[in-house]
Motif scaffolding. Structure first.
Motif, short mmCIF file in Angstrom:
data_model
loop_
_atom_site.label_atom_id
_atom_site.label_comp_id
_atom_site.label_asym_id
_atom_site.label_seq_id
_atom_site.Cartn_x
_atom_site.Cartn_y
_atom_site.Cartn_z
N PHE A 158 0.82 -1.21 0.00
CA PHE A 158 0.00 0.00 0.00
C PHE A 158 0.85 1.26 0.00
O PHE A 158 0.43 2.30 -0.50
N ASN A 159 2.04 1.16 0.55
CA ASN A 159 2.98 2.28 0.45
C ASN A 159 3.32 2.54 -1.02
O ASN A 159 3.37 3.69 -1.47
N GLU A 160 3.53 1.45 -1.78
CA GLU A 160 3.81 1.58 -3.21
C GLU A 160 2.60 2.15 -3.94
O GLU A 160 2.74 3.03 -4.81
N PHE A 161 1.41 1.64 -3.61
CA PHE A 161 0.20 2.14 -4.25
C PHE A 161 0.02 3.64 -3.99
O PHE A 161 -0.28 4.42 -4.91
N LYS A 162 0.21 4.03 -2.74
CA LYS A 162 -0.04 5.43 -2.38
C LYS A 162 0.99 6.36 -3.00
O LYS A 162 0.65 7.44 -3.50
N SER A 163 2.26 5.94 -2.98
CA SER A 163 3.31 6.79 -3.55
C SER A 163 3.17 6.92 -5.06
O SER A 163 3.57 7.93 -5.64
N THR A 164 2.58 5.90 -5.69
CA THR A 164 2.35 5.94 -7.14
C THR A 164 1.12 6.78 -7.48
O THR A 164 0.97 7.25 -8.61
#
Length: 453
Positions: free
Chosen positions: A228-234
């Motif tokens: 979710f960190n990847e999703f949010k940063s993207t």
């Protein structure tokens, strides 16, 4: 169901159940010598009387002389599809399935022209099946030399569960025919923990995240947090959860996932309501409380820092979507729109924990896995015993060969991506171009554990 309920007052009740065989005051029930089947059966009865959701339906005078498994079955309500019992010293008493023995599942389907074929729908990573070269989408022609038909499918599935090695004749599906046939031997073995599969799709500047979750074990929060960190940063704007083969697991892990999706929630927002028998009563838990019951979980605040705060989510489901996976669907609904795509879920609207003899030394080696609670969301909504029906019914077997999970052209995923990017109406219905006759995981799903913790 390998973990135990940790709220203090219920733990005290649980320990009293473990010891009740030594402290009974019920004069109508005879005492039996330790080590006898009757002694074990009475302990089972005492435990079930205290915790079983349908305790009031149990027979008043069961036959204590029955074999243990038969005695346990005699106590169960006709409504109960999920309670079971195992002897921890006898592996043969544990539920078995093609998936947990060999690491794959298959479906027998009838094509529009009437032809019946067997399709491998799931192969676990780092499993005996994957190590033998099996892949999702392959066609099985024979199992141990027998051609698979609708009439012998159940018998073959049961026979596999009694073996430690199976021989398969498999091939690939191309243009309505099986090609590249070969023989494969699969040995019984352990399947490693399944990784999360994530993808990010972008079209016309709009980003969509996809996340496949095989199950909800304790300890999954760090992996979820990373995704979710990847999703949010993207900067994804849409989310697709693939829970089509998810039998469930820890409710705490399910709560952690929901905490990273739903908007407008806090640590004290209500996540779930458990309703038990007259002894269990009603238990309410907030997001923070439920997550904390996994001792290895990240805190609500740590997880919520990467929350996407979306107002809708798409969830891919099948009849193998069960227990904690169904809780994700039902318990997100008070906080956001949930668009379900695929098939209706299994319908395990209940939770439990395992019960075993904690005396030292242990006098009884049997372990009970009963239904203890029915589960409801923050609005008090539950009761999906017949499964949760999708808004958009899509049969993943309509388009063969089956493509890898996460492939944008895979049937269920492509349906949602089309809806997101093409703005199709919300009333379309994919229908059934093929008929599903049998699925190897149908019996196994009945034994999936929904961990109260």
């Amino acid at each position: 169901m390998k973990d135990f309920f940790k709220i203090q007052f219920l733990l005290i009740m649980l320990m009293s159940a473990f010891m009740v065989s030594c402290n009974r005051t019920d004069d109508e029930t005879p005492d039996f010598p330790e080590g006898t089947t009757e002694y074990t059966n009475r302990w089972i009865q005492d435990s079930m009387r205290r915790y079983y959701y349908w305790a009031e339906q149990m027979p008043a005078k069961p036959d204590y002389h029955l074999p243990v498994k038969d005695f346990f079955k005699s106590l169960l309500s006709p409504q109960d599809r999920f309670s079971f019992i195992v002897n921890t010293t006898d592996p043969e008493t544990y539920p078995k399935s093609v998936r947990n023995l060999f690491g794959f599942d298959y479906a027998i389907i009838q094509l529009q022209g009437g032809e019946v074929i067997t399709v491998i729908k799931l192969v676990l990573k780092n499993s005996p099946a994957s190590n033998s070269g099996l892949e999702r989408g392959m066609i099985i022609k024979k199992i141990n030399g027998q051609v698979i038909t609708a009439s012998n499918a159940q018998q073959l599935a049961e026979s596999i569960s009694a073996k430690t090695v199976i021989d398969l004749s498999v091939g690939n599906w191309q243009n309505g025919a099986i090609i590249n046939e070969k023989n494969v031997t699969v040995y019984y073995g352990y399947s490693q923990e399944q990784p999360l599969i994530s993808k990010i799709f972008e079209q016309n500047g709009k980003k969509t995240g996809y996340l496949y979750i095989y199950d909800f074990p304790d300890g999954i929060t760090s992996a979820l947090n990373q995704k979710f960190n990847e999703f949010k940063s993207t900067g994804i704007q849409e989310l697709i959860l693939d829970l089509r083969y998810n039998y469930g697991g820890s409710v705490s892990s399910a709560a952690a996932l929901c905490a990273m999706i739903a908007p407008g929630i806090s640590a004290n927002s209500q996540f779930i309501i458990y309703k038990g028998n007259k002894n269990g009563g009603e238990v309410k838990r907030t997001f923070s409380q439920q997550i904390a019951y996994d001792p290895g979980a990240l805190s609500f605040n740590a997880l919520h820092a990467h929350s996407l705060g979306l107002y809708k989510v798409y969830v891919l489901t099948s009849k193998s979507t069960a227990s904690a996976a169904e809780i994700v669907i039902n318990n997100l609904k008070p906080y956001m729109e949930v668009f379900q795509v695929g098939d209706e879920t299994l319908g395990k609207d209940m939770a439990g924990f395992s019960i075993e003899d904690k005396r030292q030394p242990k006098k009884i080696t049997w372990q009970i896995h009963p239904v203890i609670y029915k589960v409801f969301n923050a609005n008090g909504e539950g009761g999906y015993v017949n499964g949760i029906s999708p808004q958009f019914t899509v049969n993943e077997f309509n388009n063969l060969p089956l493509l890898p999970l996460g492939d944008p052209n895979e049937t269920l995923l492509s349906h949602v991506l089309s809806k997101i990017y093409s703005k199709k109406g919300d009333t379309d219905f994919d229908g059934n171009k093929v008929k599903v006759l049998f699925q190897s995981d149908s019996p196994a799903a009945a034994f999936s554990g929904l961990n109260f913790k």
